[in-house]
Design a protein around this motif. Structure first.
Motif, short mmCIF file in Angstrom:
data_model
loop_
_atom_site.label_atom_id
_atom_site.label_comp_id
_atom_site.label_asym_id
_atom_site.label_seq_id
_atom_site.Cartn_x
_atom_site.Cartn_y
_atom_site.Cartn_z
N PRO A 158 66.97 17.76 24.89
CA PRO A 158 65.72 17.25 24.33
C PRO A 158 65.14 16.05 25.06
O PRO A 158 63.92 15.84 25.02
CB PRO A 158 66.08 16.88 22.89
N ASN A 159 65.96 15.28 25.76
CA ASN A 159 65.45 14.10 26.47
C ASN A 159 65.23 14.34 27.96
O ASN A 159 64.96 13.40 28.69
CB ASN A 159 66.41 12.92 26.27
N TRP A 160 65.38 15.59 28.38
CA TRP A 160 65.19 15.95 29.79
C TRP A 160 66.10 15.10 30.69
O TRP A 160 65.71 14.66 31.77
CB TRP A 160 63.74 15.85 30.22
N ARG A 161 67.30 14.88 30.23
CA ARG A 161 68.29 14.10 30.99
C ARG A 161 68.68 14.89 32.24
O ARG A 161 68.75 16.11 32.22
CB ARG A 161 69.52 13.87 30.11
N ASP A 162 68.94 14.19 33.34
CA ASP A 162 69.39 14.84 34.57
C ASP A 162 70.84 15.27 34.38
O ASP A 162 71.75 14.44 34.32
CB ASP A 162 69.27 13.90 35.76
#
Length: 114
Positions: free
Chosen positions: A88-92
């Protein structure tokens, strides 16, 4: 005949501004590195897509390609929903994969510059 298992991945890379690229590979770590280092001309280099934000592993290349094609055929809103379902947080998701290699390169280059 070899019993060696192969892996294939469908994956999504993104830029900070959330441009997205969908791809397929047989070596996810190498391919992500190529995107991060902008080693290949094309969309990911032009739009700075350097964050691995989604991937799925497959045992058969045809399944990975089918997944890639399915995702590419989705409307952007559906692609975003797919990403945000697991990230959901577009984390790498590749964060930390290359620290050792980067540190080694830094050490090697400092040795050669002395």
């Amino acid at each position: 005949m070899s019993d060696r298992q192969h892996s294939y991945w469908a994956y999504i890379m993104a830029s900070i501004s959330r441009a997205i690229y969908v791809g397929v590979t047989n070596d996810l770590e190498r391919r992500v590195w190529e995107h991060k280092e902008k080693l290949a001309e094309g969309f990911t280099k032009k739009y700075n897509c350097t964050k691995l934000i989604w991937f799925e592993e497959f045992r058969e290349i045809r399944d990975a390609i089918a997944c890639e094609k399915r995702i590419k055929g989705l409307l952007r809103a559906k692609k975003i929903a797919l990403i945000e379902e697991k990230n959901p947080n577009w984390r790498d998701l590749s964060e930390g994969w290359y620290q050792e290699a980067i540190a080694k390169n830094d050490r090697d280059s400092s040795l050669h510059s002395e």
